[in-house]
Every structure is written in C-alpha cells, then in structure tokens.
Design a protein around this motif. Structure first.
Motif, PDB file in Angstrom:
ATOM      1  N   LEU A   1      43.457  47.902  60.927  1.00 39.39           N
ATOM      2  CA  LEU A   1      43.261  48.810  62.069  1.00 39.39           C
ATOM      3  C   LEU A   1      41.949  49.567  61.973  1.00 39.39           C
ATOM      4  CD1 LEU A   1      46.837  50.264  62.661  1.00 39.39           C
ATOM      5  CD2 LEU A   1      45.607  48.513  63.969  1.00 39.39           C
ATOM      6  N   ASP A   2      41.511  49.862  60.735  1.00 39.87           N
ATOM      7  CA  ASP A   2      40.236  50.564  60.556  1.00 39.87           C
ATOM      8  C   ASP A   2      39.094  49.574  60.343  1.00 39.87           C
ATOM      9  OD1 ASP A   2      41.560  53.054  60.641  1.00 39.87           O
ATOM     10  OD2 ASP A   2      42.095  52.857  58.533  1.00 39.87           O
ATOM     11  N   GLY A   3      39.385  48.287  60.505  1.00 46.40           N
ATOM     12  CA  GLY A   3      38.354  47.273  60.328  1.00 46.40           C
ATOM     13  C   GLY A   3      37.941  47.065  58.877  1.00 46.40           C
ATOM     14  N   ILE A   4      38.825  47.417  57.936  1.00 45.56           N
ATOM     15  CA  ILE A   4      38.500  47.214  56.520  1.00 45.56           C
ATOM     16  C   ILE A   4      39.181  45.942  56.043  1.00 45.56           C
ATOM     17  CG2 ILE A   4      38.648  48.168  54.184  1.00 45.56           C
ATOM     18  CD1 ILE A   4      38.642  50.948  55.471  1.00 45.56           C
ATOM     19  N   GLY A   5      38.364  44.901  55.821  1.00 42.64           N
ATOM     20  CA  GLY A   5      38.890  43.596  55.434  1.00 42.64           C
ATOM     21  C   GLY A   5      38.611  43.270  53.978  1.00 42.64           C
ATOM     22  N   THR A   6      38.927  42.040  53.580  1.00 39.90           N
ATOM     23  CA  THR A   6      38.790  41.623  52.186  1.00 39.90           C
ATOM     24  C   THR A   6      37.348  41.745  51.693  1.00 39.90           C
ATOM     25  OG1 THR A   6      38.563  39.351  52.960  1.00 39.90           O
ATOM     26  CG2 THR A   6      40.744  40.036  52.196  1.00 39.90           C
ATOM     27  N   ARG A   7      36.384  41.568  52.600  1.00 36.14           N
ATOM     28  CA  ARG A   7      34.987  41.645  52.169  1.00 36.14           C
ATOM     29  C   ARG A   7      34.625  43.077  51.769  1.00 36.14           C
ATOM     30  NH1 ARG A   7      30.686  38.379  55.740  1.00 36.14           N
ATOM     31  NH2 ARG A   7      32.342  36.839  55.455  1.00 36.14           N
ATOM     32  N   ASP A   8      35.176  44.044  52.507  1.00 30.57           N
ATOM     33  CA  ASP A   8      34.820  45.442  52.261  1.00 30.57           C
ATOM     34  C   ASP A   8      35.330  45.960  50.919  1.00 30.57           C
ATOM     35  OD1 ASP A   8      33.651  46.057  54.977  1.00 30.57           O
ATOM     36  OD2 ASP A   8      35.650  45.382  55.547  1.00 30.57           O
ATOM     37  N   ILE A   9      36.404  45.377  50.423  1.00 26.77           N
ATOM     38  CA  ILE A   9      36.926  45.872  49.157  1.00 26.77           C
ATOM     39  C   ILE A   9      36.563  44.938  47.987  1.00 26.77           C
ATOM     40  CG2 ILE A   9      38.799  47.187  50.254  1.00 26.77           C
ATOM     41  CD1 ILE A   9      40.729  44.982  49.410  1.00 26.77           C
ATOM     42  N   GLY A  10      35.640  44.011  48.244  1.00 33.61           N
ATOM     43  CA  GLY A  10      35.096  43.208  47.150  1.00 33.61           C
ATOM     44  C   GLY A  10      36.047  42.197  46.545  1.00 33.61           C
ATOM     45  N   VAL A  11      36.883  41.551  47.380  1.00 29.49           N
ATOM     46  CA  VAL A  11      37.869  40.612  46.846  1.00 29.49           C
ATOM     47  C   VAL A  11      37.201  39.426  46.144  1.00 29.49           C
ATOM     48  CG1 VAL A  11      39.735  39.029  47.433  1.00 29.49           C
ATOM     49  CG2 VAL A  11      39.647  41.304  48.483  1.00 29.49           C
ATOM     50  N   THR A  12      36.100  38.919  46.724  1.00 31.68           N
ATOM     51  CA  THR A  12      35.393  37.793  46.097  1.00 31.68           C
ATOM     52  C   THR A  12      34.938  38.154  44.682  1.00 31.68           C
ATOM     53  OG1 THR A  12      34.588  37.210  48.299  1.00 31.68           O
ATOM     54  CG2 THR A  12      33.543  36.105  46.441  1.00 31.68           C
ATOM     55  N   GLU A  13      34.353  39.365  44.558  1.00 25.68           N
ATOM     56  CA  GLU A  13      33.897  39.813  43.239  1.00 25.68           C
ATOM     57  C   GLU A  13      35.072  39.983  42.290  1.00 25.68           C
ATOM     58  OE1 GLU A  13      32.951  41.011  46.150  1.00 25.68           O
ATOM     59  OE2 GLU A  13      30.927  41.868  46.105  1.00 25.68           O
ATOM     60  N   LEU A  14      36.198  40.479  42.812  1.00 24.17           N
ATOM     61  CA  LEU A  14      37.365  40.660  41.960  1.00 24.17           C
ATOM     62  C   LEU A  14      37.863  39.317  41.431  1.00 24.17           C
ATOM     63  CD1 LEU A  14      39.868  42.005  40.726  1.00 24.17           C
ATOM     64  CD2 LEU A  14      40.917  41.971  43.007  1.00 24.17           C
ATOM     65  N   LEU A  15      37.917  38.301  42.317  1.00 23.96           N
ATOM     66  CA  LEU A  15      38.414  36.989  41.897  1.00 23.96           C
ATOM     67  C   LEU A  15      37.482  36.386  40.849  1.00 23.96           C
ATOM     68  CD1 LEU A  15      39.610  35.676  45.384  1.00 23.96           C
ATOM     69  CD2 LEU A  15      41.026  36.484  43.480  1.00 23.96           C
ATOM     70  N   ALA A  16      36.171  36.532  41.061  1.00 26.07           N
ATOM     71  CA  ALA A  16      35.208  36.030  40.077  1.00 26.07           C
ATOM     72  C   ALA A  16      35.403  36.746  38.745  1.00 26.07           C
ATOM     73  CB  ALA A  16      33.786  36.244  40.593  1.00 26.07           C
ATOM     74  N   ARG A  17      35.589  38.065  38.830  1.00 25.79           N
ATOM     75  CA  ARG A  17      35.761  38.870  37.616  1.00 25.79           C
ATOM     76  C   ARG A  17      37.035  38.452  36.873  1.00 25.79           C
ATOM     77  NH1 ARG A  17      36.509  40.765  33.656  1.00 25.79           N
ATOM     78  NH2 ARG A  17      36.397  42.898  32.814  1.00 25.79           N
ATOM     79  N   ALA A  18      38.103  38.166  37.638  1.00 27.12           N
ATOM     80  CA  ALA A  18      39.396  37.823  37.040  1.00 27.12           C
ATOM     81  C   ALA A  18      39.328  36.473  36.318  1.00 27.12           C
ATOM     82  CB  ALA A  18      40.481  37.801  38.104  1.00 27.12           C
ATOM     83  N   LEU A  19      38.381  35.624  36.737  1.00 27.55           N
ATOM     84  CA  LEU A  19      38.265  34.307  36.108  1.00 27.55           C
ATOM     85  C   LEU A  19      37.502  34.362  34.788  1.00 27.55           C
ATOM     86  CD1 LEU A  19      37.762  32.124  39.301  1.00 27.55           C
ATOM     87  CD2 LEU A  19      39.699  32.018  37.701  1.00 27.55           C
ATOM     88  N   GLU A  20      37.013  35.567  34.411  1.00 25.62           N
ATOM     89  CA  GLU A  20      36.279  35.702  33.145  1.00 25.62           C
ATOM     90  C   GLU A  20      37.225  36.031  31.998  1.00 25.62           C
ATOM     91  OE1 GLU A  20      33.248  38.652  33.735  1.00 25.62           O
ATOM     92  OE2 GLU A  20      32.431  37.656  35.505  1.00 25.62           O
ATOM     93  N   GLY A  21      38.211  35.184  31.776  1.00 25.70           N
ATOM     94  CA  GLY A  21      39.079  35.369  30.616  1.00 25.70           C
ATOM     95  C   GLY A  21      40.196  36.371  30.770  1.00 25.70           C
ATOM     96  N   VAL A  22      40.437  36.827  32.007  1.00 22.26           N
ATOM     97  CA  VAL A  22      41.521  37.784  32.226  1.00 22.26           C
ATOM     98  C   VAL A  22      42.855  37.039  32.271  1.00 22.26           C
ATOM     99  CG1 VAL A  22      42.519  39.409  33.887  1.00 22.26           C
ATOM    100  CG2 VAL A  22      40.045  39.416  33.429  1.00 22.26           C
TER     101      VAL A  22
END
Ligand SMILES: [Zn+2]
Ligand SMILES: [Zn+2]
Lengths: 192, 192
Positions: free
Chosen positions: B111-132
């Motif tokens: 509703l506020d126009g805040i989507g996955t890009r705004d909260i850095g989901v791509t970066e989070l997924l990349a980060r999670a693949l570093e041995g997490v």
C-alpha cells in the motif's frame, strides 16, 4: 564516542527525553528524515544566534524591543510579572490581557542561590515607576513562586505601587471531584 | 517566520514531539541550556555526515563495515533479519545472539509502494548464500512484518536455505491475566 552515541547524548538534554526516546529519535531521523536532521541543526544554530532578550521586559526577542513592548496600543497602566517567556506565551494565548509584561527569567530560590538580583527586581521596580498603576504578579502558585510574589509585592508597596495576584481557583472545565483539595480550599477562600 | 517559530517547527519533526513539547523544549533550551542547543546542532550535523550504512548488513555505520560485520568471532552460520537498526540494537542488548545481521531498513508494504527491491531482498539472498545455515526472521509480529517474513521464507526455501522465526509468546515477567488474548493463543500453539 561514535557520532550516533553523541547524537543520542545530545538529544537526552532535551527536557522530557530519556535514553529510550533519544535513541528512538536518533534512529528515526537517520532512517526516515535526514532532511529534518539538517533542518533542526540549522534551526538550533539560528535560534542561538538570533534570539536575545527584550531590553524592556526581558522576554525572548529577535529585536531590541519585543513585539509586545513595541506595541503602543497596549494598556500602559498594567504590568504583568511572569517567571518565564513560556508563561508569558500562555497568557498571550488567552487573548484576555492587554497590558505589558516583565519576565523575571526565574524565581527567588535562596537554596539554589537565586536572589533578587538574578531575577531583575531593580529593573522591575524602575519599570513599574514608568506610569504603571497595577502590577499583576503572575508567578507560579508554588512555594517559590508565592515567595517571589510576596517579596515583589512588599517592594512595590514600599514605592506606592499597587500589586495584585492572579486568582487561585478551580480550573475551568474541571469537575470538583477531581480537583485537588488545596485548590478547592483556595477557591473557597477567594470566592467572589 | 521567526527563529523561535522555526525552532519549534523543527523540533516537532522529532517522533513523539507535538506543538506543546516542542515549545517547552525550545523555551527550556533558550532559557536554561544554550550550550545544549549548540551541542545538539553540532551532533546532528556530525551524525548526518558521518553515519552511513554498513555495506554488508545495511545497519547504520560510520565505517564501511559495521562493528558486528567486522567481528570475525561471530557465528557465520547464523544470519538474523531485522527491520531496522533499532531492532538490531535491541537484539544486541540481549547479548544472547552471536551471529550476523541483515537490516531490511523497512518491511514490505504494498500500500505504501514498498516492495522487495526497497528492502534489499536480492542482497539478502546473496548474503544468505555465503555459508549461512539458518536465517532467523526477526521482523515484527505485525501484519506487514509477518507478510515480509513469509515472503522472505519462501524465497530462502526456494534457494535451499532454512529459515526460522522468533518465538511468539508471553513476555517474560508478565502475569497471564494482563497479556492480550492473541499472544496467549500463539503461546499455546508454540508451546514447547
Ligand atoms: Zn519586551
Ligand atoms: Zn554490518
């Protein structure tokens, strides 16, 4: 100390702001409102530079004479004595007073070493002799405010100037049941 | 606008500060603590200039990597996802978590126009693949926080990464009588 800790510490010096609110404020500004951060920094600096005291009544003013003192249409026979610019602002908001003011910037407090010189009693007496017919003592209804009013009333009387005190009483809009007893007692004594 | 009005307006942009407190703050600073006024102006400016975001976890940091990300002694198998630096700070204060963090700086809010890009989901997924090995989703237990956790859990599952959620339950120290019903219901479901 980090800039974040320094910011939280600085916010804690605002009245009513503890560690938790200071932290919430800092995080809010940093995350959501960097513009407000710069705006507040600028406003603080400007206020510190621009806001001095009125030479006549001692309230805050950005000019030599404040807006009230510079207004020739006020009633020069009335002078209202208050403890602070905030108290003066409250009285002005009532729009029911048309005289001038004198702001003590404090109240007598011997324990804190605040004497008659610190609250400008000499200036007040000189001001009261400039054609004032009634000085309204609107200091707080606290022990120190009452003591201050008493001392000022005596000094004014010695110079032949009449002084009055704001009426104590029940706040407008309150139910008697919820008003504290000493207020009710005073309202009885001061009944009209 | 006068410098006093500008200061009151600027103070009103602090969270939880309305017209009345802003006025009280301004009068207090001007009358009693001009040093705090200049100190706060300075701290706001310094914070605005110094405080950026950690390149790895996105929390506030005055260095490229924040203190947590720069600490090699943390448990690299754990990554805790929070909505804000304030939430991260709260978790750190518990001293009961030894992994790393990822700070979303928001939560999904269509509703506020805040989507996955705004909260850095791509970066989070990349980060999670570093041995997490486990991503702890510590977003709020609000509708938006829950929805955010759900979307992240699905995206992580699709990449073969396990995610968990903080336990819902009765706050430590509370009497059951005063805890709201849905919290009790969740505590029952999540009982150990
Ligand atoms: Zn004046
Ligand atoms: Zn970091």
């Amino acid at each position: 100390m980090s800039s974040l800790d320094a910011l939280i510490d600085a916010l804690k010096r605002l009245p009513g702001v503890g560690q938790k609110s200071a932290q919430r404020m800092a995080f809010h500004l940093l995350q959501h409102d960097r513009a407000a951060m710069q705006g507040l920094a600028q406003a603080l600096r400007a206020a510190g530079e621009d806001i001095k005291h009125c030479q006549r009544c001692h309230t805050f003013s950005e000019t030599e004479l404040c807006r009230v003192c510079a207004d020739p249409d006020r009633d020069a026979r009335l002078l209202c004595v208050v403890e602070s610019p905030a108290d003066q602002a409250a009285l002005e908001r009532t729009a029911s007073y048309r005289g001038y003011y004198f702001v003590l910037l404090g109240r007598l407090s011997p324990l804190d070493g605040i004497g008659t010189r610190d609250i400008g009693v000499t200036e007040l007496l000189a001001r009261a002799l400039e054609g004032v017919e009634e000085v309204i003592l609107a200091t707080s209804f606290t022990a120190e405010g009452e003591a201050t009013a008493h001392v000022l009333a005596e000094a004014l009387r010695a110079r032949g100037i009449r002084s009055t005190r704001l009426a104590r009483g029940v706040p407008v809009g309150s139910e008697l049941e919820y008003v504290d007893l000493s207020t009710i007692a005073h309202a009885l004594v001061d009944r009209r």
